[in-house]
Write an enzyme that holds these catalytic residues in place. Structure first.
Site, PDB file in Angstrom:
ATOM      1  N   GLY A 119       0.806  -1.211   0.000  1.00 59.03           N
ATOM      2  CA  GLY A 119       0.000   0.000   0.000  1.00 59.03           C
ATOM      3  C   GLY A 119       0.842   1.266   0.000  1.00 59.03           C
ATOM      4  N   GLY A 121       2.469   2.879   2.392  1.00 61.33           N
ATOM      5  CA  GLY A 121       3.741   2.793   3.106  1.00 61.33           C
ATOM      6  C   GLY A 121       4.772   2.011   2.308  1.00 61.33           C
ATOM      7  N   ASP A 144      -8.154  -0.609   1.492  1.00 65.63           N
ATOM      8  CA  ASP A 144      -8.601   0.769   1.734  1.00 65.63           C
ATOM      9  C   ASP A 144      -8.808   1.567   0.442  1.00 65.63           C
ATOM     10  OD1 ASP A 144      -8.431   0.210   4.428  1.00 65.63           O
ATOM     11  OD2 ASP A 144      -6.410   1.001   4.618  1.00 65.63           O
ATOM     12  N   ARG A 283     -26.790  -1.808  18.864  1.00 63.12           N
ATOM     13  CA  ARG A 283     -25.715  -2.792  19.025  1.00 63.12           C
ATOM     14  C   ARG A 283     -24.553  -2.439  18.088  1.00 63.12           C
ATOM     15  NH1 ARG A 283     -28.417  -4.015  22.797  1.00 63.12           N
ATOM     16  NH2 ARG A 283     -29.215  -6.088  23.360  1.00 63.12           N
ATOM     17  N   GLN A 291     -12.229  -8.830   6.972  1.00 64.67           N
ATOM     18  CA  GLN A 291     -12.236  -8.029   5.743  1.00 64.67           C
ATOM     19  C   GLN A 291     -10.972  -8.241   4.905  1.00 64.67           C
ATOM     20  OE1 GLN A 291     -13.975  -3.793   6.829  1.00 64.67           O
ATOM     21  NE2 GLN A 291     -13.169  -4.812   8.631  1.00 64.67           N
TER      22      GLN A 291
HETATM   23  O1  F6P Z   1      -4.004  -0.904   5.563  1.00 64.07           O
HETATM   24  C1  F6P Z   1      -5.142  -1.680   5.601  1.00 64.07           C
HETATM   25  C2  F6P Z   1      -5.736  -1.790   6.942  1.00 64.07           C
HETATM   26  O2  F6P Z   1      -6.646  -2.805   6.694  1.00 64.07           O
HETATM   27  C3  F6P Z   1      -6.436  -0.580   7.553  1.00 64.07           C
HETATM   28  O3  F6P Z   1      -7.704  -0.283   7.079  1.00 64.07           O
HETATM   29  C4  F6P Z   1      -6.449  -0.960   9.001  1.00 64.07           C
HETATM   30  O4  F6P Z   1      -6.617   0.134   9.827  1.00 64.07           O
HETATM   31  C5  F6P Z   1      -5.121  -1.566   9.168  1.00 64.07           C
HETATM   32  O5  F6P Z   1      -4.848  -2.211   7.944  1.00 64.07           O
HETATM   33  C6  F6P Z   1      -4.971  -2.433  10.363  1.00 64.07           C
HETATM   34  O6  F6P Z   1      -4.010  -3.426  10.161  1.00 64.07           O
HETATM   35  P1  F6P Z   1      -2.910  -3.942  11.174  1.00 64.07           P
HETATM   36  O7  F6P Z   1      -3.584  -4.211  12.460  1.00 64.07           O
HETATM   37  O8  F6P Z   1      -2.412  -5.165  10.487  1.00 64.07           O
HETATM   38  O9  F6P Z   1      -1.867  -2.897  11.287  1.00 64.07           O
END
Ligand code: F6P
Length: 365
Positions: A119, A121, A144, A283, A291
């Site tokens: 992604g 990073g 994302d 709730r 996901q």
């Molecule tokens: O970058 C994708 C993502 O799914 C974000 O939407 C989410 O906040 C993050 O990764 C959390 O991932 P991890 O817990 O692996 O850092």
């Protein structure tokens, strides 16, 4: 006879959070690279960490056969950001060491290029490494969908299908119990997944990090629905959603207040606020890592394969310092600088926001 190629040996790694389609992308790069161009392929384990620690292996065709449909990544992943620790650990030079180790191992492995699948990073690190003199080609993946320079990233479509199914399932239980159901989807800074799943699943309220919400507007909308005979509602919130009051605070203060409040995450916070302001039974559901898990959708397999094979072509031509991308209906590439240090957020005038509101969803404002 193999075709002529500039790249003889390349390394490949998957970094950042995993997502469906990573293996399809690895296969997309490796099959033509091996079959058509006879390249040597070094598989690097666990993202950039594997290149720092020289945790690598030569990939054989049997490694990338039969992986098209598999979830996760055969290479493993990590969130290692070598340049980030550079500034953080300025005292002990840990970051300097990591970057030096990457450069050293790149040379020792005889790589002509490093393929990075990830992604924002990951591609940012790729860009920085290319400024350090390494040849790098990037591929965009993320659930994302927030990478600048590409219209789409693989992983998003699969996550969208999972999130939509979850919303569908919440609908029937919400209806049975006359409840408000808040579902939290991934997306810290960009709300693409919540917006698209919200529209696909018929969410009544959709909350994005880009549009700070007003709890009174949400309450008004839910009460209007109830007055109109709809005694249940679905609220779809991105994990990075925040209230308009919170939007005025800096990150540190916001974090402190949330900790004080004690809500485990935004879904619980919003559920509590809804109950408090409307009295409706509410709730919370946090969909979490489901996901990111499991098999890629057909569309993600196609996308990852197309991007992978395009990356193999860049390798063959020696066109480095680029990220493959989707532009309209074509596969193309952009400079690695394009996605570096940026996030593609949902613009306030995006047509999907109009679509959502036109079918009765409240965007929290
Ligand atoms: O970058 C994708 C993502 O799914 C974000 O939407 C989410 O906040 C993050 O990764 C959390 O991932 P991890 O817990 O692996 O850092």
């Amino acid at each position: 006879m193999k075709s002529a190629t500039v790249t003889k040996t390349f390394g490949i790694l998957t970094a950042g959070g995993d997502c469906p389609g990573l293996n399809a992308a690895i296969r997309g790069v490796c099959r033509p690279a091996y079959d058509r161009y006879g390249m040597r392929i070094v598989g690097i384990s666990n993202g950039y960490r594997g290149l720092i620690e020289n945790y690598t292996r030569l990939l054989r065709p049997e490694d990338f056969w039969g992986i098209l449909t598999r979830g996760g990544t055969i290479l493993g992943a990590s969130r290692e950001k070598p340049f980030k620790s550079r500034s953080k650990d300025a005292d002990n030079n840990l970051g300097e060491y990591k970057v030096a180790a990457i450069k050293e191992n790149y040379r020792a492995l005889g790589l002509d290029c490093l393929v990075v699948v990830g992604g924002n990073g990951t591609n940012t690190t790729g860009w920085r490494l290319s400024r350090e003199g390494l040849n790098v080609v990037g591929l965009p993946k993320t659930i994302d969908n927030d990478i600048v320079g590409t219209d789409r990233s693989f992983g998003f479509d699969s996550a969208l299908a999972i999130a939509t199914e979850a919303i569908d399932r919440l609908h029937s239980t919400a209806q049975s119990h006359n409840r408000v159901m808040v579902i939290e989807l991934m997306g810290h800074k960009a709300g693409w997944l919540a917006l698209y799943a919200g529209v696909a699943g018929g969410g009544d309220v959709i909350l994005l990090p880009e549009m700070p919400y007003d709890i009174t507007a949400i309450a008004r909308h839910l009460e209007e629905r109830a007055r109109g005979g709809k005694s249940f509602s679905i609220v779809v919130a991105a994990e990075g959603a925040l209230s308009k009051e919170e939007a005025l605070l800096d990150k540190k203060e916001r974090k402190r207040r949330r900790q004080e409040e004690g809500s485990p995450s935004i879904a619980y916070r919003i559920a509590r606020e809804i109950e408090r302001t409307t009295g409706m039974e509410t709730r919370a559901t946090v969909l979490g890592y489901t996901q990111r898990g499991g098999i890629p959708s057909a569309s993600d397999r196609i996308l990852a394969t197309s991007l992978g094979t395009a990356a193999a072509e860049l390798l063959a031509q020696g066109r480095y310092g680029r990220m493959v991308c989707i532009s309209g209906n074509s596969v193309d590439s952009v400079s690695l600088e394009t996605p570096a240090e940026k996030i593609k957020t949902v613009p306030p005038d995006h047509y999907m926001i109009d679509t959502a509101t036109a079918v009765g969803a409240c965007m929290g404002i």
